[in-house]
Design an enzyme around this catalytic site. Structure first.
Site, short mmCIF file in Angstrom:
data_model
loop_
_atom_site.label_atom_id
_atom_site.label_comp_id
_atom_site.label_asym_id
_atom_site.label_seq_id
_atom_site.Cartn_x
_atom_site.Cartn_y
_atom_site.Cartn_z
N HIS A 11 5.27 4.88 7.81
CA HIS A 11 3.97 4.41 7.92
C HIS A 11 4.11 3.17 7.40
O HIS A 11 4.65 2.59 6.83
CB HIS A 11 2.99 5.55 7.12
CG HIS A 11 3.49 5.69 5.50
ND1 HIS A 11 3.05 4.74 4.53
CD2 HIS A 11 4.49 6.44 5.27
CE1 HIS A 11 3.90 5.12 3.27
NE2 HIS A 11 4.39 6.14 3.85
N HIS A 131 15.87 1.62 0.92
CA HIS A 131 14.50 1.96 0.71
C HIS A 131 14.08 1.32 -0.69
O HIS A 131 13.25 0.42 -0.75
CB HIS A 131 14.02 3.33 0.93
CG HIS A 131 12.75 3.51 1.10
ND1 HIS A 131 11.94 3.43 2.31
CD2 HIS A 131 11.69 3.40 0.03
CE1 HIS A 131 10.53 3.58 1.87
NE2 HIS A 131 10.32 3.58 0.66
N ASP A 154 7.47 5.73 -5.69
CA ASP A 154 6.88 6.07 -4.88
C ASP A 154 6.91 7.58 -4.30
O ASP A 154 7.41 8.38 -5.20
CB ASP A 154 7.19 5.19 -3.38
CG ASP A 154 8.76 5.41 -3.16
OD1 ASP A 154 9.44 6.07 -3.84
OD2 ASP A 154 9.13 4.65 -1.95
N ASN A 313 -1.47 1.77 -7.78
CA ASN A 313 -2.27 2.42 -8.88
C ASN A 313 -2.73 1.43 -10.13
O ASN A 313 -2.10 1.24 -11.05
CB ASN A 313 -1.66 3.57 -9.54
CG ASN A 313 -2.61 4.49 -10.15
OD1 ASN A 313 -3.42 4.08 -10.96
ND2 ASN A 313 -2.53 5.73 -9.72
#
Length: 609
Positions: A11, A131, A154, A313
């Site tokens: 995404h 990642h 994540d 956040n």
């Protein structure tokens, strides 16, 4: 030396280009394709990055992809074998895509790159990062720190879901990791799903909903769903979740624990959902604080960098700042997967090719890394759209827009280079007067076409931030929350204090009610003259006119639409909602002067986000 970084196929695909270690350009594919969270190969974003530097792919020395698909495939297979025969349906759905594309990603990348420059090859020039290393690099290498702790949180990368690394010079060394399926990101996403919002896009809604509720379920979450140790490490009780074996986030046992099935999108939000949001936010805050405190104690390092989706956040980020364990905090503005493209390029340059790192302040340049349009180009594009506008000199444009804002008008502000990351930071923004008690509701319902509870952020002149908010530090990327200072607050009446849930929304809480959340907090963007002189000038003009150095700042789009990229996008959006005024470069447009035949209905034009 030029390095192109790419993130794609999961995404928020994106591309980023660096040259001799300096960031040249970065953008998400969604901004060009107009498809929210577009996960496809970022061909448009790559073409933009190359055009920005005036080169083609043949002028690029390396291309670096942001993760390692073989390791992800290993996780998929091992997860299925661990839980088999449960999970066969999701496994069966995932395998064809992996066998067709993702497992042989190098070949797919070479094919797509070949479409751009018309040649085959890229065997030696195509590299892969991991990642979480890409995330960590995206935060540390652009930071102003020679040395820092880098915390990445994540959903999941290849295996890691939470990782801590030590950044020093041109190197990052992973210090410790928590692995899938134990994930703080997935825990938060489970409550996103359960409260009726979309996973991977609705988490910020849960964060915005949390202040309306009471964290009455915090202990239940800590007792049943997650075991958190003193150092912040954790393990989930997987019997309450379904993401390992099913097509949903939560299991029937989760539903039994919280007394019902997940909220449907068409169901009303109740105090119960607000309490759930408050509870998962409180749990997240506690875990993040335990992690950062333990890392400070273990390493003795005084600087902290944050990346990964959880780093968006801003409530938790604000608590880290106020906790005082670290002297300085740097948060990558594109903390999610899009930022992985930039991190991959930086990993390639500094770690794989061992190039020197030169620290010189914040290398993200305010995150203004996307396309810009010259004044003649803006005028030509707007004329082709049928727009009616006048061209104002700089001083007249600033003065006119400041007056419009002071009169309570909603202003769309399109200037300079587009922002990289999910936040509009004064170049692709919708602006309003924060003193208006009706501005939040109006912008949500008539301009953005979204839920009325969604909060808006204040942009404030950097030198005035501590006059209005309980904070005196840089927050250029709208990633820190702080309270409005007590002297600016409005004391609630006894009757107002008895209100619950969404009924709290319409009670003004300060001199700037449009940006003051129900708990007196605000998600702050400090505006700096050196990184955005035009937006700084507009804020300064508004302050001279009103005495208030603050503006409402929200992204220039409607719900479900990517932030606008081009003047054409800006005009279409302007004509699709109740915006009053649009400034594109030095072109000034009033809604009442436009051809009514060009009006559009954006209220139902995009899928719910």
């Amino acid at each position: 030396m030029r390095i192109l970084g790419i993130s794609a196929f999961y995404h928020d695909s994106a591309a980023a280009l660096i040259e001799d270690g300096q960031i040249v350009a970065a953008a998400q594919e969604e901004r060009f394709s107009r498809k929210k969270h577009d996960a496809r190969f970022p061909a448009n974003a790559i073409r933009y990055c190359l055009t920005e530097r005036g080169t083609g792919l043949r002028g690029v020395d390396r291309v670096v992809f942001y993760d390692k698909p073989f390791l992800k495939f290993e996780r998929l297979v091992e997860t299925y074998l661990t839980f088999a025969p449960r999970g066969f349906k999701s496994f069966r759905m995932a395998i064809p895509l992996w066998l067709r594309e993702k497992l042989f990603l190098k070949g797919l990348l070479k094919k797509e790159l070949g479409k751009i420059d018309g040649r085959d090859g890229w065997n030696e020039q195509l590299l892969f990062s991991e990642h979480h290393l890409s995330h960590a690099a995206s935060a540390f290498f652009p930071s102003p720190f020679e040395e820092a702790v880098v915390l990445t949180m994540d959903g999941v990368g290849e295996w890691a879901t939470t990782s801590a690394a030590i950044g020093k010079g041109n190197n990052l060394e992973v210090h410790k990791e928590i692995h899938f399926p134990h994930s703080l990101g997935f825990l938060y996403s489970a409550f996103t799903y359960y409260t009726g919002f979309k996973v991977n896009s609705g988490e910020y809604k849960v964060m915005g909903l949390a202040p309306y509720g009471v964290p009455r379920y915090k202990d239940r979450i800590l007792e049943h769903l997650i075991d958190v140790k003193a150092d912040g490490s954790f393990r989930l009780n997987l019997s309450y979740f379904n993401y390992c074996t099913g097509l949903t986030m939560t299991s029937e046992r989760f539903h039994e624990l919280f007394g019902g099935h997940p909220r449907r999108q068409d169901e009303l939000l109740t105090d119960y959902h607000m309490d759930l949001a408050a509870s998962i936010q409180a749990v997240t805050d506690e875990i993040v604080l335990r992690l950062t405190r333990s890392l400070r104690e273990e390493t003795g390092i005084r600087n902290l960098c944050l990346a990964g989706g959880v780093a968006l956040n801003c409530v938790a980020n604000g608590k880290i700042l106020r906790d005082g364990g670290f002297e300085q905090i740097y948060i990558q503005p594109a903390a999610g997967d899009a930022g992985g493209a930039l991190g991959a390029a930086l990993v390639g340059y500094h770690m794989q090719l061992n190039q020197e790192r030169r620290v010189n302040g914040d290398a993200m340049q305010g995150a203004y890394l996307g396309p810009a349009f010259s004044q003649p180009e803006v005028e030509e594009r707007l004329k082709k759209c049928g727009a009616r506008f006048e061209v104002l000199e700089d001083a007249a444009l600033i003065a006119t827009c400041a007056e419009d804002l002071a009169q309570g008008k909603a202003l769309a502000w399109f200037q300079g280079r587009m922002e990289f990351g999910p936040r509009a930071l004064g170049n692709r923004s919708i602006l309003g007067d924060p003193r208006s008690p009706t501005m939040q509701k109006m912008l949500n319902l008539k301009v953005k076409y979204r839920e009325s509870f969604r909060p808006f952020a204040p942009s404030v002149l950097r030198e005035r931030v501590n006059d209005w908010f309980e904070m005196d530090s840089d927050s250029p990327y709208m990633l820190l929350v702080a309270d409005v200072v007590k002297s600016r607050r409005r004391e609630m009446t006894a009757e107002e204090k008895q209100l619950f849930g969404i009924d709290k929304l319409n009670v003004p809480r300060s001199d700037i009610p449009a940006v003051t959340h129900v708990d007196y907090s605000a998600r702050i963007q400090t505006v700096h003259e050196d990184t955005n002189p035009r937006y700084y000038a507009l804020l300064s003009a508004f302050e001279r006119k009103t005495g208030c150095p603050v503006l409402v700042n929200t992204s220039f789009n409607v719900r479900g639409e990517p932030i606008v990229c081009t003047p054409e996008d800006a005009f279409r959006c302007f004509m699709g909602n109740e915006l009053d005024v649009l400034a594109v470069g030095n072109c000034y447009l009033r809604k009442e002067n436009q051809d009514s035949a060009l009006r559009q209905n954006y209220e139902t034009a995009f899928e719910l986000d």
